[in-house]
Design a protein around this motif. Structure first.
Motif, PDB file in Angstrom:
ATOM      1  N   ALA A  72      68.908  56.517  21.876  1.00 53.73           N
ATOM      2  CA  ALA A  72      70.207  56.744  21.204  1.00 53.73           C
ATOM      3  C   ALA A  72      70.847  55.300  20.717  1.00 53.73           C
ATOM      4  N   SER A  73      71.018  54.660  21.677  1.00 52.50           N
ATOM      5  CA  SER A  73      71.967  53.235  21.694  1.00 52.50           C
ATOM      6  C   SER A  73      71.029  52.354  20.783  1.00 52.50           C
ATOM      7  N   PHE A  74      69.980  51.649  21.293  1.00 57.06           N
ATOM      8  CA  PHE A  74      69.102  50.811  20.600  1.00 57.06           C
ATOM      9  C   PHE A  74      68.523  51.150  19.384  1.00 57.06           C
ATOM     10  N   GLY A  75      68.220  52.350  19.378  1.00 56.43           N
ATOM     11  CA  GLY A  75      67.663  53.083  18.021  1.00 56.43           C
ATOM     12  C   GLY A  75      68.663  52.855  16.905  1.00 56.43           C
ATOM     13  N   ARG A  76      69.835  52.543  16.941  1.00 53.63           N
ATOM     14  CA  ARG A  76      70.703  52.149  15.960  1.00 53.63           C
ATOM     15  C   ARG A  76      70.266  50.931  15.359  1.00 53.63           C
ATOM     16  N   LEU A  77      69.495  50.048  15.911  1.00 52.72           N
ATOM     17  CA  LEU A  77      69.096  49.109  15.463  1.00 52.72           C
ATOM     18  C   LEU A  77      67.866  48.790  14.738  1.00 52.72           C
ATOM     19  N   ALA A  78      67.232  49.907  14.673  1.00 54.55           N
ATOM     20  CA  ALA A  78      65.930  49.990  14.336  1.00 54.55           C
ATOM     21  C   ALA A  78      65.636  49.919  12.800  1.00 54.55           C
ATOM     22  N   ASP A  79      66.739  49.826  12.020  1.00 52.75           N
ATOM     23  CA  ASP A  79      66.693  49.205  10.582  1.00 52.75           C
ATOM     24  C   ASP A  79      66.464  47.769  10.464  1.00 52.75           C
ATOM     25  N   SER A 124      85.983  51.987  27.895  1.00 57.68           N
ATOM     26  CA  SER A 124      84.734  52.719  28.354  1.00 57.68           C
ATOM     27  C   SER A 124      84.934  52.689  29.682  1.00 57.68           C
ATOM     28  N   GLY A 125      83.948  53.587  30.421  1.00 53.56           N
ATOM     29  CA  GLY A 125      83.486  53.424  31.722  1.00 53.56           C
ATOM     30  C   GLY A 125      82.331  52.771  32.009  1.00 53.56           C
ATOM     31  N   HIS A 126      81.122  53.509  32.270  1.00 54.66           N
ATOM     32  CA  HIS A 126      79.726  53.125  32.592  1.00 54.66           C
ATOM     33  C   HIS A 126      78.767  53.090  31.493  1.00 54.66           C
ATOM     34  N   SER A 127      79.391  53.666  30.154  1.00 53.15           N
ATOM     35  CA  SER A 127      78.590  53.664  29.075  1.00 53.15           C
ATOM     36  C   SER A 127      79.396  53.484  27.632  1.00 53.15           C
ATOM     37  N   ALA A 163      77.701  47.149  16.841  1.00 53.58           N
ATOM     38  CA  ALA A 163      78.337  45.813  16.247  1.00 53.58           C
ATOM     39  C   ALA A 163      78.115  44.645  16.708  1.00 53.58           C
ATOM     40  N   THR A 164      78.679  44.728  18.260  1.00 57.35           N
ATOM     41  CA  THR A 164      78.525  43.447  19.048  1.00 57.35           C
ATOM     42  C   THR A 164      77.111  43.033  19.319  1.00 57.35           C
ATOM     43  N   VAL A 165      76.003  44.071  19.583  1.00 59.32           N
ATOM     44  CA  VAL A 165      74.903  43.928  19.949  1.00 59.32           C
ATOM     45  C   VAL A 165      74.253  43.200  18.672  1.00 59.32           C
ATOM     46  N   ARG A 166      74.704  43.754  17.690  1.00 57.85           N
ATOM     47  CA  ARG A 166      73.726  43.172  16.315  1.00 57.85           C
ATOM     48  C   ARG A 166      74.264  41.836  16.037  1.00 57.85           C
ATOM     49  N   GLU A 221      82.246  53.699  23.091  1.00 60.00           N
ATOM     50  CA  GLU A 221      82.836  52.768  21.950  1.00 60.00           C
ATOM     51  C   GLU A 221      81.560  52.466  21.191  1.00 60.00           C
ATOM     52  N   ALA A 222      80.840  53.451  20.857  1.00 63.45           N
ATOM     53  CA  ALA A 222      79.461  53.146  20.235  1.00 63.45           C
ATOM     54  C   ALA A 222      79.444  52.364  18.968  1.00 63.45           C
ATOM     55  N   GLU A 223      80.239  52.534  18.062  1.00 65.69           N
ATOM     56  CA  GLU A 223      80.314  51.724  16.907  1.00 65.69           C
ATOM     57  C   GLU A 223      80.858  50.163  17.121  1.00 65.69           C
TER      58      GLU A 223
END
Length: 304
Positions: free
Chosen positions: A57-64, A270-273, A284-287, A278-280
């Motif tokens: 769910a999380s890193f799949g957003r970077l699959a583009d 955010s807590g542990h996740s 964006a931070t990881v990308r 704060e998905a968006e």
């Protein structure tokens, strides 16, 4: 080390579950993203409780832009559980997946216990890592006493500390007992407490008590990567939720202080996740980090 693909097909734009033999053990693996793109292998947290669903769910957003590999670790989720559940074995399994996908180097990523394994891999296989992405994790077992203090101090629920201690030291009796103990501590995880969400998570979790007990009773008491972290020479991103109760901000700060080329980003709501809460912003931070790190390692022999 041995590895063979039980199902050789690869997904491109969409994910396809596969059964892959790595080091003599069958793993449930999914591949997302285009062939030839830089490879990210993302490790889930909570052995015996976690699965590939969260990193998908999380890193799949970077699959583009990236070839993202997610999997259920040995003994977790839908993967088989032969052999031991040591950090050495789990790190070897990551490297087996790297070989299987045909990458000379990978971005290794993980949150919580998956962060433990991401750091372990970066230390054990330094020439195979181009960058490191960590979330809500710790360099040693020192987070355990902080987590216990935070559980006792919680004003949202009263924790049954007998259940807390059994899950914390890896002494649950069976899968049903692991479920009960997990339900007990889940209210502590999120920035905002939602009892209905907690129960949904309890029902969605795949329970594998043997791997959990091994990790928490045998791996963690000796876990301490602090002396080795200064040797990590690749760009490293460390993300953490401000109110993370189990691996607090102080744990991420220790990692940031020890890894020379690292940066720490704290997510205030955010807590542990933060990858969920704060998905968006997290994505964006990881990308942005991966682009600035100039991750452009080619896949050398990706299977067709």
């Amino acid at each position: 080390m041995t590895q063979e693909s039980v199902s050789p097909e690869f997904a491109t734009a969409t994910s396809m579950a596969q059964r892959v033999i790595i080091n003599g053990n069958e793993l449930a693996v999914e591949v997302l993203g285009p062939k030839g793109a830089p490879v990210i292998i993302a490790h889930h947290g909570a052995p015996g409780l976690g699965s590939r669903a969260e990193p998908r769910a999380s890193f799949g957003r970077l699959a583009d832009e990236y070839r993202v590999i997610v999997f259920d670790a040995r003994g977790s989720g839908q993967s088989a559980g032969s052999g031991t559940f040591s950090h050495e074995q789990w790190a070897s399994d990551i490297d087996g997946l790297r070989e299987w996908i045909g990458a000379e180097q990978i971005v290794i990523a993980g949150g919580s216990y998956g962060g433990f394994m991401a750091m372990e891999y970066a230390i054990r296989y330094p020439h195979r890592v181009s960058a490191l992405v960590l979330r809500d994790t710790s360099a040693d077992h020192g987070n355990a006493h902080l987590a216990r203090e935070n559980a006792l101090a919680s004003d949202r629920v009263t924790i049954d500390m007998e259940k807390f201690d059994r899950i914390d030291i890896g002494q649950v009796i069976d899968n049903d007992d692991l479920r009960d103990c997990w339900r007990e501590i889940l209210p502590l995880y999120d920035f905002n407490y939602d009892p209905l969400s907690v129960e949904k998570k309890v029902e969605a979790t795949p329970y594998r008590y043997e791997a959990h007990n091994y990790a928490f009773s045998r791996n963690l008491p000796q876990y301490d990567l602090k002396p080795k972290l200064p040797s990590v020479s690749v760009p490293t991103l460390i993300t953490v939720g401000r109110t993370d109760w189990i691996t607090p901000v102080s744990c991420s700060q220790i990692i940031a202080d020890l890894i020379p080329d690292s940066e720490l980003v704290i997510f205030e709501r955010s807590g542990h996740s933060p990858q969920i809460e704060e998905a968006e912003l997290w994505t964006a931070t990881v990308r942005d980090f991966l682009r600035r790190a100039a991750i452009c390692t080619p896949v050398t022999s990706a299977k067709e």
